[in-house]
Design a protein around this motif. Structure first.
Motif, mmCIF file in Angstrom:
data_model
loop_
_atom_site.group_PDB
_atom_site.id
_atom_site.type_symbol
_atom_site.label_atom_id
_atom_site.label_comp_id
_atom_site.label_asym_id
_atom_site.label_seq_id
_atom_site.Cartn_x
_atom_site.Cartn_y
_atom_site.Cartn_z
ATOM 1 N N SER A 1 0.836 -1.208 0.000
ATOM 2 C CA SER A 1 0.000 0.000 0.000
ATOM 3 C C SER A 1 0.861 1.244 0.000
ATOM 4 N N ASP B 1 -6.143 -0.641 -4.537
ATOM 5 C CA ASP B 1 -5.601 -1.166 -3.275
ATOM 6 C C ASP B 1 -6.559 -2.198 -2.687
ATOM 7 N N GLU B 2 -6.262 -3.445 -2.907
ATOM 8 C CA GLU B 2 -7.074 -4.572 -2.442
ATOM 9 C C GLU B 2 -8.560 -4.327 -2.662
#
Ligand SMILES: Nc1ncnc2c1ncn2[C@@H]1O[C@H](COP(=O)(O)OP(=O)(O)O)[C@@H](O)[C@H]1O
Ligand SMILES: [Mg+2]
Lengths: 282, 350
Positions: free
Chosen positions: B44, B159-160
């Motif tokens: 991240s 991000d995920e």
């Protein structure tokens, strides 16, 4: 509850009804008293049924006030109270939402110190700091003015603290999404934070309006000019008459009228207000 | 559309936590690059430095050839999709899609056309006037994607984005993201901790560990030729069997093939490379007791307890091919399928 126990239902309702009565009965008495002629109170007993002088009593109060007891016409006092309550409510909300915004979203030197300084003023309500505050207000020449009535009560931390607590629950990702979407700090405040705070603002407005409306000690201290008297202190003055019985019918008419604006605010804001107290919009 | 280049990029958080050690990474125009690694490895952080949400301690981030270190996220012309969707709760879906465009002063007609286009591509047309809270998780995910694509940005950063969805929906969305990225041909960086997601989505995978890049390569390369012990253990499910050279020697009856070098500290073999018969190829034979059989559809995962070292070896067999619980089984590790790792550095030896 899924349970169905008749006695429990009965008791809980009985207690609720008693509670309602305890609150409602004095209000009822005040209203009844405001509908009677002046001589109805000489016996020392308060009548329990409505009288026939309602129109005249309210008419007199709204029209002229009772100048004998040193109170200006009701309309002036109501107006003063309204100005004071609105200034306090709106002023406090503006100041506190901005300062909470600064504290939560900006890194500036002594940020923590600023927060604690604000936080500590929570422990200093008006009554505690009343003498120094009076001195400051007097030196600034703000006695007998709307500014003097409201500004010292605007500066306090409760609302700042509440907004801060709300802002730190707003997810960081939302702030970041706004940054990626090209919203600068003030745009973020206006487009995202302010709408999200709507219910909090409404709840605070109701609480602060009533707080401002009910102020007694402070207006009493700093106003000597009748045209700045507020309704709450006016009522007190009407009761303090020298050598005779207070005019209870007029006093109670005033009290009844004085209750109306806060009640109106609560009713108008009710939907938002309740939402603000019970849920946080995610 | 643009290439993204990182040169010597490093991130140190306050308190002297180095989240990213200096690294170089070049992402080609139109490529879908997946950053994968365990939680806390700095994925991240790296993505957020590209986005401009995190400052760069050292090094240079370049988007489309120009340095962007000093640019605000909005000026980098990237769009980001967050794990929790980060939709504006008080705005309708349409409002969410429009917000970034409005802030850029895009003309009304253009905004409407782009929202229309995104709604059609993502099939969110029917929800345009709803608030995010009136949508299911999958629909919110689509809106978050929509907010990214209406912008026609130089790059998508994810991000995920799928980790809040249930397994089935995750599979569907994965396919859709890949399809979308193919058709728009927009450079994308996708962060996940799920190696399966990484392998299925990526043009190239970057495996990260503790703030460093362990390996960059096509999914097949990373799977077939893991560059380090860490990658070997992280990629693949069930995981690669890893044995110390001495352990394997003991199990194999005291000797190993000559192809095992002197520096080899660890030997690995994929569970699906272990065979029940040698078929005439050079192989190491080991014997153990079947401890557990996990049927997974057309094949089974067999857990074999090796008696001398008390280690477990996992192998994949078709159907239930002659294996039964508690029975002894001899398996063969084809020499050609062995992965060797250096005893000191843990790097791959070929
Ligand atoms: N704001 C921060 N301050 C200090 N340390 C941080 C901060 N954000 C992340 N870290 C640390 O940096 C490392 C990498 O974090 P992160 O990039 O979020 O990992 P990942 O996304 O791979 O799970 C972690 O060790 C984390 O604790
Ligand atoms: Mg992360």
């Amino acid at each position: 509850m899924v349970e169905n126990r008749p006695w429990l239902t009965f008791f809980s309702h009985a207690i609720l009804i008693l509670g309602v009565l305890a609150v409602a009965f004095p209000v009822y008495l005040a209203f009844i008293a405001s509908t009677h002629p002046q001589n109805a109170f000489i016996s020392g007993l308060v009548p329990l049924l409505p009288g026939d002088r309602m129109i005249e009593n309210y008419g007199t109060m709204l029209d002229a006030g009772i100048s004998t007891s040193g109170a200006p016409p009701l309309g002036v006092m109501m107006w003063n109270s309204l100005v004071m309550a609105l200034s306090i409510a709106i002023g406090k909300i503006i100041i506190s939402i901005l300062s909470a915004f600064a504290i939560v979203y900006f890194r500036f030197p002594f940020r923590l110190l600023a927060f604690w300084a604000i936080f500590i003023t929570l422990m200093l309500p008006v009554e505690v700091r009343i003498l120094p505050t009076f001195k400051v207000v007097a030196d600034l020449g703000l006695l007998n003015s709307y500014a003097g009535l409201s500004i010292p009560l605007i500066a306090s931390a409760t609302a700042t603290f509440l907004f801060r607590q709300f802002f730190i629950t707003v997810p960081d990702e939302l702030t970041e999404a706004a940054r990626v979407d090209g919203a600068g700090p003030m745009k973020f405040f206006r487009d995202i934070l302010l709408p999200l705070s709507r219910t909090n603002i409404a709840a605070l407005f109701v609480i602060l309006f009533i707080y401002g409306w009910n102020q007694y000690l402070w207006p009493l201290l700093i106003t000597t000019d009748e045209s700045y008297y507020t309704i709450v202190m006016g009522i007190k003055r009407m009761v303090q008459v020298a050598d005779s019985q207070p005019n209870w019918n007029f006093v109670m008419a005033t009290v009844t009228l004085a209750m109306l604006p806060p009640v109106l605010v609560v009713i108008l804001m009710q939907r938002l207000f309740v939402k603000g107290l019970v849920e946080t919009e995610k | 559309m643009a290439a993204i280049d990182l040169a010597g990029v490093k991130k140190t958080y306050p308190g002297n936590v180095t989240a990213i050690h200096p690294l170089d990474l070049n992402i080609a125009d139109g490529e879908l690059l997946v950053l994968v690694g365990p939680s806390g490895c700095g994925k991240s952080t790296l993505l957020r430095m590209i986005a401009g949400l995190e400052t760069v301690t050292e090094g240079e981030v370049m988007i489309g050839g120009g340095p962007v270190n000093k640019r605000e996220p909005a000026e980098r012309d990237i769009a980001m999709v967050f794990q929790n969707y980060a939709l504006y709760p008080h705005m309708s879906v349409r409002g969410n899609l429009e917000y970034g465009l409005k802030n850029r002063g895009t003309p009304r007609a253009e905004i409407d056309a782009r929202v229309e286009e995104a709604a059609r591509i993502l099939e969110i047309g029917p929800f345009l006037e709803r608030k995010p809270r009136q949508l299911s998780g999958g629909q919110r995910q689509r809106v978050a994607m929509g907010r990214a694509i209406v912008r026609h940005p130089k790059a998508f950063l994810f991000d995920e984005p799928l980790s809040n969805l249930d397994a089935k929906l995750r599979g569907q969305m994965r396919v859709e993201i890949k399809r979308l990225q193919r058709s728009l041909n927009t450079t994308s960086v996708y962060v996940t901790h799920d190696q399966l997601e990484a392998m299925t989505l990526a043009d190239r995978v970057v495996v990260m560990n503790a703030g460093r890049i362990e390996q960059i390569g096509k999914p097949t390369e990373v799977y077939e030729r893991p560059a380090s012990l860490f990658v070997a253990g992280f990629v693949g499910s069930p995981p690669m069997n890893l044995f110390g050279t001495d352990e394997l020697k003991t199990e194999a009856g005291g000797s190993l093939p000559e192809s095992i070098g002197a520096n080899t500290g660890t030997i690995g073999i994929r569970p699906d490379a272990v065979t029940l018969s040698a078929n005439g190829n050079p192989a190491i034979a080991v014997t153990g007791t079947i401890e557990l059989i996990e049927p997974v559809g057309g094949e089974s995962h067999v857990y074999l307890r090796l008696p001398k070292t008390d280690r477990v070896m996992i192998l994949v067999v078709r159907g239930h091919e002659g294996v039964s619980l508690a029975a002894d089984l001899t398996v063969h590790l084809p020499v050609g399928a062995l992965h060797q790792f250096d005893a000191g550095t843990g790097r791959r030896i070929d």
